[in-house]
Motif scaffolding. Structure first.
Motif, PDB file in Angstrom:
ATOM      1  N   CYS A  40       0.800  -1.226   0.000  1.00  0.00           N
ATOM      2  CA  CYS A  40       0.000   0.000   0.000  1.00  0.00           C
ATOM      3  C   CYS A  40       0.832   1.275   0.000  1.00  0.00           C
ATOM      4  N   ASP A  41       2.074   1.197   0.411  1.00  0.00           N
ATOM      5  CA  ASP A  41       2.943   2.376   0.540  1.00  0.00           C
ATOM      6  C   ASP A  41       2.432   3.399   1.544  1.00  0.00           C
ATOM      7  N   THR A  42       1.469   3.039   2.366  1.00  0.00           N
ATOM      8  CA  THR A  42       0.913   3.991   3.334  1.00  0.00           C
ATOM      9  C   THR A  42       0.864   3.433   4.756  1.00  0.00           C
ATOM     10  N   SER A  43       1.533   2.325   5.002  1.00  0.00           N
ATOM     11  CA  SER A  43       1.599   1.717   6.332  1.00  0.00           C
ATOM     12  C   SER A  43       0.265   1.124   6.787  1.00  0.00           C
ATOM     13  N   GLN A  44      -0.616   0.812   5.864  1.00  0.00           N
ATOM     14  CA  GLN A  44      -1.927   0.294   6.233  1.00  0.00           C
ATOM     15  C   GLN A  44      -2.045  -1.230   6.174  1.00  0.00           C
ATOM     16  N   CYS A  45      -1.248  -1.884   5.292  1.00  0.00           N
ATOM     17  CA  CYS A  45      -1.517  -3.301   5.020  1.00  0.00           C
ATOM     18  C   CYS A  45      -0.625  -4.292   5.760  1.00  0.00           C
ATOM     19  N   GLY A  46       0.592  -3.920   6.132  1.00  0.00           N
ATOM     20  CA  GLY A  46       1.474  -4.817   6.858  1.00  0.00           C
ATOM     21  C   GLY A  46       2.240  -5.815   6.014  1.00  0.00           C
ATOM     22  N   ASN A  53      16.057  -4.515  14.879  1.00  0.00           N
ATOM     23  CA  ASN A  53      16.530  -4.622  16.265  1.00  0.00           C
ATOM     24  C   ASN A  53      15.487  -5.280  17.158  1.00  0.00           C
ATOM     25  N   GLY A  54      14.850  -6.320  16.607  1.00  0.00           N
ATOM     26  CA  GLY A  54      13.895  -7.105  17.377  1.00  0.00           C
ATOM     27  C   GLY A  54      12.485  -6.559  17.435  1.00  0.00           C
ATOM     28  N   GLU A  55      12.239  -5.418  16.833  1.00  0.00           N
ATOM     29  CA  GLU A  55      10.903  -4.808  16.851  1.00  0.00           C
ATOM     30  C   GLU A  55      10.244  -4.937  15.488  1.00  0.00           C
ATOM     31  N   ALA A  56       8.936  -5.190  15.480  1.00  0.00           N
ATOM     32  CA  ALA A  56       8.184  -5.249  14.229  1.00  0.00           C
ATOM     33  C   ALA A  56       8.044  -3.837  13.663  1.00  0.00           C
ATOM     34  N   VAL A  57       8.452  -3.672  12.393  1.00  0.00           N
ATOM     35  CA  VAL A  57       8.443  -2.363  11.740  1.00  0.00           C
ATOM     36  C   VAL A  57       7.906  -2.523  10.322  1.00  0.00           C
ATOM     37  N   LYS A  58       7.055  -1.614   9.920  1.00  0.00           N
ATOM     38  CA  LYS A  58       6.609  -1.592   8.528  1.00  0.00           C
ATOM     39  C   LYS A  58       7.688  -0.895   7.714  1.00  0.00           C
ATOM     40  N   ALA A  59       8.327  -1.656   6.828  1.00  0.00           N
ATOM     41  CA  ALA A  59       9.500  -1.168   6.090  1.00  0.00           C
ATOM     42  C   ALA A  59       9.161  -0.084   5.085  1.00  0.00           C
ATOM     43  N   CYS A  60       7.883   0.158   4.817  1.00  0.00           N
ATOM     44  CA  CYS A  60       7.506   1.246   3.911  1.00  0.00           C
ATOM     45  C   CYS A  60       7.452   2.581   4.645  1.00  0.00           C
ATOM     46  N   THR A  61       7.650   2.545   5.971  1.00  0.00           N
ATOM     47  CA  THR A  61       7.596   3.784   6.753  1.00  0.00           C
ATOM     48  C   THR A  61       8.954   4.162   7.329  1.00  0.00           C
ATOM     49  N   MET A  62       9.971   3.395   6.969  1.00  0.00           N
ATOM     50  CA  MET A  62      11.300   3.643   7.520  1.00  0.00           C
ATOM     51  C   MET A  62      12.294   3.853   6.389  1.00  0.00           C
ATOM     52  N   LEU A  63      13.088   4.883   6.510  1.00  0.00           N
ATOM     53  CA  LEU A  63      14.140   5.103   5.523  1.00  0.00           C
ATOM     54  C   LEU A  63      15.260   4.090   5.740  1.00  0.00           C
ATOM     55  N   ALA A  64      15.894   3.686   4.657  1.00  0.00           N
ATOM     56  CA  ALA A  64      17.008   2.749   4.754  1.00  0.00           C
ATOM     57  C   ALA A  64      18.101   3.318   5.653  1.00  0.00           C
ATOM     58  N   LEU A  65      18.337   4.622   5.564  1.00  0.00           N
ATOM     59  CA  LEU A  65      19.376   5.249   6.382  1.00  0.00           C
ATOM     60  C   LEU A  65      19.065   5.178   7.877  1.00  0.00           C
ATOM     61  N   GLU A  66      17.794   5.082   8.225  1.00  0.00           N
ATOM     62  CA  GLU A  66      17.414   4.946   9.631  1.00  0.00           C
ATOM     63  C   GLU A  66      17.801   3.578  10.186  1.00  0.00           C
ATOM     64  N   ALA A  67      18.042   2.621   9.298  1.00  0.00           N
ATOM     65  CA  ALA A  67      18.431   1.272   9.711  1.00  0.00           C
ATOM     66  C   ALA A  67      19.948   1.113   9.763  1.00  0.00           C
ATOM     67  N   GLU A  68      20.673   2.185   9.609  1.00  0.00           N
ATOM     68  CA  GLU A  68      22.144   2.142   9.686  1.00  0.00           C
ATOM     69  C   GLU A  68      22.573   1.443  10.974  1.00  0.00           C
ATOM     70  N   GLY A  69      23.372   0.393  10.833  1.00  0.00           N
ATOM     71  CA  GLY A  69      23.892  -0.336  11.977  1.00  0.00           C
ATOM     72  C   GLY A  69      22.913  -1.268  12.654  1.00  0.00           C
ATOM     73  N   ALA A  70      21.689  -1.330  12.166  1.00  0.00           N
ATOM     74  CA  ALA A  70      20.647  -2.140  12.795  1.00  0.00           C
ATOM     75  C   ALA A  70      20.739  -3.605  12.381  1.00  0.00           C
ATOM     76  N   GLU A  71      20.073  -4.440  13.147  1.00  0.00           N
ATOM     77  CA  GLU A  71      19.862  -5.834  12.771  1.00  0.00           C
ATOM     78  C   GLU A  71      18.455  -5.918  12.210  1.00  0.00           C
ATOM     79  N   VAL A  72      18.353  -6.355  10.960  1.00  0.00           N
ATOM     80  CA  VAL A  72      17.078  -6.429  10.266  1.00  0.00           C
ATOM     81  C   VAL A  72      16.777  -7.887   9.944  1.00  0.00           C
TER      82      VAL A  72
END
Length: 161
Positions: A40-46, A53-72
């Motif tokens: 959906c590109d709007t964080s509605q469908c999942g 980092n162990g948390e459920a995240v909708k990847a359409c709402t997070m910039l790749a740069l925000e995941a710098e150094g993270a465990e995905v």
């Protein structure tokens, strides 16, 4: 372009991205991990749900740069080491928790996050947790049944649909 590095499914990865590149785009286009779907590109469908980092995240709402150094973690990382289905994936297969399969990666990732937080959820707790995931095919009954089964609970009394 900016360099981004993270650990995806246990492997160190890096790539160049524009500042506006979404995590879902980086996973699909740069890493060829196409199991993470764009619905959906709007964080509605999942459909794009991953673990950061162990948390459920909708990847359409997070910039790749925000995941710098993270465990995905993505759906591709859910299988057992030998490539066989993990307990959640197997339960989805055994209990017909999928039809077209488009929502399935997000549902499995949501189920994994839920069972990590609550190893023995009730049917109500599962339905509440899945509120951010849309399935247009199954009606959720067998998805809920699959998650109950994956948690080790008896599902023989639950009617098939």
């Amino acid at each position: 372009m900016t360099q981004v590095s993270m650990v995806v499914n246990g492997k160190q990865v890096s790539g160049e991205v524009e500042g506006r590149t979404l995590l879902v785009q980086f996973l699909r286009e740069s890493l060829s991990l196409t199991g993470t779907h764009v619905g959906c590109d709007t964080s509605q469908c999942g459909a794009c749900l991953v673990h950061v980092n162990g948390e459920a995240v909708k990847a359409c709402t997070m910039l790749a740069l925000e995941a710098e150094g993270a465990e995905v973690g993505t759906i591709e990382g859910q299988a057992n080491a030998d490539g066989s289905l993990n307990v959640i994936q197997q339960a989805f297969q055994d209990h017909h928790g999928l039809q077209c399969g488009f929502c399935t990666p997000g549902m499995v990732m949501s189920a994994a996050a839920l069972l990590k937080e609550n190893p023995k959820p009730s049917e109500h707790e599962i339905r509440e947790y899945l509120e951010g995931n849309i399935c247009r095919c199954t009606g959720y009954h067998n998805i809920v049944k699959a998650i109950l089964a994956a948690s080790g609970q008896d599902v023989t009394a639950i009617a098939a649909e």
